[in-house]
Design a protein around this motif. Structure first.
Motif, PDB file in Angstrom:
ATOM      1  N   LYS A   1       3.802   5.370 -13.978  1.00 31.60           N
ATOM      2  CA  LYS A   1       2.780   4.865 -13.062  1.00 31.60           C
ATOM      3  C   LYS A   1       3.090   5.314 -11.643  1.00 31.60           C
ATOM      4  O   LYS A   1       4.222   5.216 -11.174  1.00 31.60           O
ATOM      5  CB  LYS A   1       2.724   3.335 -13.093  1.00 31.60           C
ATOM      6  CG  LYS A   1       2.038   2.786 -14.310  1.00 31.60           C
ATOM      7  CD  LYS A   1       1.905   1.291 -14.179  1.00 31.60           C
ATOM      8  CE  LYS A   1       1.202   0.703 -15.384  1.00 31.60           C
ATOM      9  NZ  LYS A   1       1.091  -0.750 -15.272  1.00 31.60           N
TER      10      LYS A   1
ATOM     11  N   ARG B   1       5.082   2.765 -18.193  1.00 24.79           N
ATOM     12  CA  ARG B   1       5.364   2.027 -16.955  1.00 24.79           C
ATOM     13  C   ARG B   1       6.124   2.895 -15.971  1.00 24.79           C
ATOM     14  O   ARG B   1       5.911   2.829 -14.771  1.00 24.79           O
ATOM     15  CB  ARG B   1       6.172   0.766 -17.257  1.00 24.79           C
ATOM     16  CG  ARG B   1       5.298  -0.443 -17.432  1.00 24.79           C
ATOM     17  CD  ARG B   1       6.128  -1.704 -17.541  1.00 24.79           C
ATOM     18  NE  ARG B   1       6.055  -2.130 -18.920  1.00 24.79           N
ATOM     19  CZ  ARG B   1       7.070  -2.486 -19.670  1.00 24.79           C
ATOM     20  NH1 ARG B   1       8.285  -2.486 -19.183  1.00 24.79           N
ATOM     21  NH2 ARG B   1       6.907  -2.843 -20.913  1.00 24.79           N
TER      22      ARG B   1
ATOM     23  N   ARG C   1       1.210   4.201  -8.981  1.00 28.98           N
ATOM     24  CA  ARG C   1       0.941   3.056  -8.097  1.00 28.98           C
ATOM     25  C   ARG C   1       1.627   1.822  -8.647  1.00 28.98           C
ATOM     26  O   ARG C   1       1.535   1.518  -9.826  1.00 28.98           O
ATOM     27  CB  ARG C   1      -0.555   2.783  -8.018  1.00 28.98           C
ATOM     28  CG  ARG C   1      -1.300   3.829  -7.270  1.00 28.98           C
ATOM     29  CD  ARG C   1      -2.707   3.385  -7.088  1.00 28.98           C
ATOM     30  NE  ARG C   1      -3.400   4.335  -6.229  1.00 28.98           N
ATOM     31  CZ  ARG C   1      -4.594   4.133  -5.758  1.00 28.98           C
ATOM     32  NH1 ARG C   1      -5.250   3.046  -6.068  1.00 28.98           N
ATOM     33  NH2 ARG C   1      -5.155   5.029  -4.982  1.00 28.98           N
ATOM     34  N   ALA C   2       2.278   1.116  -7.761  1.00 26.27           N
ATOM     35  CA  ALA C   2       2.938  -0.117  -8.166  1.00 26.27           C
ATOM     36  C   ALA C   2       1.918  -1.257  -8.149  1.00 26.27           C
ATOM     37  O   ALA C   2       0.849  -1.153  -7.548  1.00 26.27           O
ATOM     38  CB  ALA C   2       4.084  -0.429  -7.206  1.00 26.27           C
ATOM     39  N   GLU C   3       2.263  -2.330  -8.792  1.00 21.35           N
ATOM     40  CA  GLU C   3       1.420  -3.528  -8.773  1.00 21.35           C
ATOM     41  C   GLU C   3       1.371  -4.044  -7.335  1.00 21.35           C
ATOM     42  O   GLU C   3       2.302  -3.853  -6.559  1.00 21.35           O
ATOM     43  CB  GLU C   3       2.012  -4.596  -9.689  1.00 21.35           C
ATOM     44  CG  GLU C   3       2.109  -4.170 -11.146  1.00 21.35           C
ATOM     45  CD  GLU C   3       0.746  -3.946 -11.789  1.00 21.35           C
ATOM     46  OE1 GLU C   3      -0.197  -4.682 -11.467  1.00 21.35           O
ATOM     47  OE2 GLU C   3       0.641  -3.022 -12.607  1.00 21.35           O
ATOM     48  N   PRO C   4       0.277  -4.725  -6.949  1.00 21.71           N
ATOM     49  CA  PRO C   4       0.160  -5.226  -5.562  1.00 21.71           C
ATOM     50  C   PRO C   4       1.323  -6.126  -5.150  1.00 21.71           C
ATOM     51  O   PRO C   4       1.812  -6.027  -4.025  1.00 21.71           O
ATOM     52  CB  PRO C   4      -1.149  -6.008  -5.581  1.00 21.71           C
ATOM     53  CG  PRO C   4      -1.927  -5.469  -6.720  1.00 21.71           C
ATOM     54  CD  PRO C   4      -0.923  -4.983  -7.731  1.00 21.71           C
ATOM     55  N   GLU C   5       1.798  -6.968  -6.066  1.00 24.01           N
ATOM     56  CA  GLU C   5       2.917  -7.860  -5.722  1.00 24.01           C
ATOM     57  C   GLU C   5       4.189  -7.052  -5.463  1.00 24.01           C
ATOM     58  O   GLU C   5       4.936  -7.360  -4.545  1.00 24.01           O
ATOM     59  CB  GLU C   5       3.172  -8.869  -6.854  1.00 24.01           C
ATOM     60  CG  GLU C   5       2.039  -9.841  -7.090  1.00 24.01           C
ATOM     61  CD  GLU C   5       0.970  -9.287  -8.026  1.00 24.01           C
ATOM     62  OE1 GLU C   5       1.233  -8.284  -8.726  1.00 24.01           O
ATOM     63  OE2 GLU C   5      -0.137  -9.845  -8.031  1.00 24.01           O
ATOM     64  N   GLU C   6       4.416  -6.037  -6.279  1.00 27.46           N
ATOM     65  CA  GLU C   6       5.603  -5.196  -6.086  1.00 27.46           C
ATOM     66  C   GLU C   6       5.524  -4.440  -4.772  1.00 27.46           C
ATOM     67  O   GLU C   6       6.523  -4.305  -4.058  1.00 27.46           O
ATOM     68  CB  GLU C   6       5.734  -4.199  -7.240  1.00 27.46           C
ATOM     69  CG  GLU C   6       6.113  -4.819  -8.557  1.00 27.46           C
ATOM     70  CD  GLU C   6       6.199  -3.798  -9.667  1.00 27.46           C
ATOM     71  OE1 GLU C   6       6.651  -2.671  -9.396  1.00 27.46           O
ATOM     72  OE2 GLU C   6       5.815  -4.125 -10.796  1.00 27.46           O
ATOM     73  N   ARG C   7       4.339  -3.942  -4.441  1.00 26.34           N
ATOM     74  CA  ARG C   7       4.144  -3.207  -3.193  1.00 26.34           C
ATOM     75  C   ARG C   7       4.398  -4.127  -2.000  1.00 26.34           C
ATOM     76  O   ARG C   7       5.099  -3.755  -1.053  1.00 26.34           O
ATOM     77  CB  ARG C   7       2.715  -2.641  -3.165  1.00 26.34           C
ATOM     78  CG  ARG C   7       2.517  -1.539  -2.196  1.00 26.34           C
ATOM     79  CD  ARG C   7       1.180  -0.825  -2.338  1.00 26.34           C
ATOM     80  NE  ARG C   7       0.059  -1.665  -2.705  1.00 26.34           N
ATOM     81  CZ  ARG C   7      -0.638  -1.546  -3.850  1.00 26.34           C
ATOM     82  NH1 ARG C   7      -0.325  -0.624  -4.722  1.00 26.34           N
ATOM     83  NH2 ARG C   7      -1.649  -2.345  -4.107  1.00 26.34           N
ATOM     84  N   ASP C   8       3.858  -5.358  -2.054  1.00 22.12           N
ATOM     85  CA  ASP C   8       4.071  -6.326  -0.963  1.00 22.12           C
ATOM     86  C   ASP C   8       5.546  -6.675  -0.830  1.00 22.12           C
ATOM     87  O   ASP C   8       6.064  -6.794   0.284  1.00 22.12           O
ATOM     88  CB  ASP C   8       3.258  -7.598  -1.211  1.00 22.12           C
ATOM     89  CG  ASP C   8       1.757  -7.376  -1.063  1.00 22.12           C
ATOM     90  OD1 ASP C   8       1.361  -6.335  -0.484  1.00 22.12           O
ATOM     91  OD2 ASP C   8       0.983  -8.243  -1.523  1.00 22.12           O
TER      92      ASP C   8
END
Length: 129
Positions: A84, A81, A86-93
């Protein structure tokens, strides 16, 4: 193999924290901690990752093999983890939203400062209501 009610409920039998008096003659009475520190767990997991056999590490540390395997799995999962890119879309938002809120708060504070500096604070407060 008989499964006791305690084992069935998930309770683990703990090994003694000190060696019995009969066994302490040659070994010098090795003390085993009741809880293992993160550093010590990491050392044991790294021994496994370097290729030492599980049964040998388990025997040396007197930690059950299944527990060592669990520590190793957790170590590898959390490490993956962290790598990684790229972060998860929710984390990025969420990160973008926090940045936008920070920017808007700075603009608001600057605007309030300018209003007070120009002596329009009372008029501005009345118009906000």
């Amino acid at each position: 193999m008989v499964v006791t009610k305690e084992a069935d409920m998930g309770k683990k039998a703990r090994k003694p924290t000190t060696a019995p008096a009969e066994e302490s003659g040659a070994g010098g009475g090795v003390e085993l901690p009741e809880r293992w520190s993160v550093q010590r767990k990491t050392e044991l997991v790294l021994r496994l990752l370097r290729g030492e056999p599980l049964d040998g590490v388990s025997r040396d540390s007197q930690i059950p093999a299944h527990e060592l395997e669990s520590w190793k799995r957790l170590f590898l999962e959390t490490g993956m983890r962290g790598l990684k890119t790229r972060a998860e879309p929710e984390e990025r938002d969420l990160t973008l939203a926090r940045a936008k809120i920070g920017e808007l708060m700075m603009r608001l504070e600057l605007a309030e400062h300018l209003i007070e500096k120009r002596g329009l604070a009372d008029e501005w407060k009345r118009s906000r209501r």
